[in-house]
Scaffold this active site. Structure first.
Site, PDB file in Angstrom:
ATOM      1  N   SER A 138       0.857  -1.187   0.000  1.00  0.00           N
ATOM      2  CA  SER A 138       0.000   0.000   0.000  1.00  0.00           C
ATOM      3  C   SER A 138       0.886   1.227   0.000  1.00  0.00           C
ATOM      4  CB  SER A 138      -0.885   0.000   1.256  1.00  0.00           C
ATOM      5  OG  SER A 138      -1.517   1.257   1.450  1.00  0.00           O
ATOM      6  N   TYR A 151      -2.469  -1.205  10.263  1.00  0.00           N
ATOM      7  CA  TYR A 151      -2.462  -1.397   8.812  1.00  0.00           C
ATOM      8  C   TYR A 151      -1.174  -0.834   8.213  1.00  0.00           C
ATOM      9  CZ  TYR A 151      -4.102  -1.187   3.954  1.00  0.00           C
ATOM     10  OH  TYR A 151      -4.234  -1.348   2.599  1.00  0.00           O
TER      11      TYR A 151
END
Length: 250
Positions: A138, A151
């Site tokens: 990401s 995350y």
């Protein structure tokens, strides 16, 4: 068993995972998708057709991951392409995040990626398969959002794990790369899509001034799985509309 090479996509029932499955199916792979959402996963396999297979699997459960690969190899054959896409975020203020919340995200996003990759690589090495492992990282491996600390940590870990795996497996002609999506139009973006102020903020940090499509991630994954990327390993390709390159705009 099919003569087609097998591509396994974790978290492949919808969104980016399903887009990856479609892209790899178009390139001639037999698709195996895993997901914790059985109903949606079975529907996705029917949508893919061409002997696609769905198997339920919780990527936070190490035994379930290993069992899934045992089933795939016994019933369908060895995996040539693995896409570690399964992942989730657990939003909340950093000071209020519990150990259980943090651990659950790490277990799926990072530990699950390690377990699946190690398991598939062992078979690739044993059978002399010049395979490709593609991890879903990401932009949050590079930049952070304070309300999704676990995350961010997991995706930074995926980026570094990708490099370490690539170095380890290069002598066996197994390539390992990652894709780092920016803002992509999936269920994770639903809240932003419904909030004009939030969408304006996203657009302010996206030079291309639009949200990405899942198929645009799938296309990059298919490229990395192909011979066109035969000299690429250990890299993370960021598909983010220019976000990471931006410093200051008026």
């Amino acid at each position: 068993m099919s003569d087609k090479l097998i591509a396994l996509i974790t978290g492949g029932a919808k969104g980016i995972g399903l887009a990856c499955a479609h892209a790899l199916a178009e390139d001639g792979f037999r698709i195996v998708i895993t997901d914790i959402d059985t109903k949606t996963g079975e529907k996705a396999a029917k949508e893919l057709a061409n002997d696609a297979v769905f198997l339920p699997c919780d990527m936070g459960d190490s035994k379930a991951i290993l069992n899934t690969f045992d089933i795939v190899e016994a019933e369908y054959g060895p995996v040539s392409v693995l896409v570690n896409n399964a992942g989730f975020a657990s939003p909340g203020d950093f000071l209020d995040t519990t150990i259980e919340q943090f651990t659950s995200v790490i277990n799926v996003n990072l530990t699950g990626t390690f377990i699946a990759s190690q398991r598939v690589a062992q078979t690739m090495v044993d059978k002399g398969i010049a395979g490709s492992i593609i991890n879903m990282s990401s932009v949050n491996a590079q930049v952070a959002i304070p309300t999704i600390s676990a995350y961010c940590a997991s995706k930074g870990g995926v980026m570094q794990l990708t490099k370490a795996m690539a170095l380890s497996l290069a002598p066996n002609n197994i390539r390992v790369n990652a894709v780092g999506p920016g803002s992509i139009n999936t269920e994770m973006m639903a809240g932003v899509n419904a909030n004009p102020e939030a969408m304006q903020m996203v657009m302010s940090r996206t030079p291309l001034k639009r949200v990405g499509k899942p198929s645009e991630i799938g296309s990059v994954v298919a490229f990395l799985a192909s011979d066109k990327a035969s000299y690429i390993t250990g890299e993370t390709i960021y598909v983010d509309g220019g976000r990471l390159g931006m410093n200051y705009t008026c």
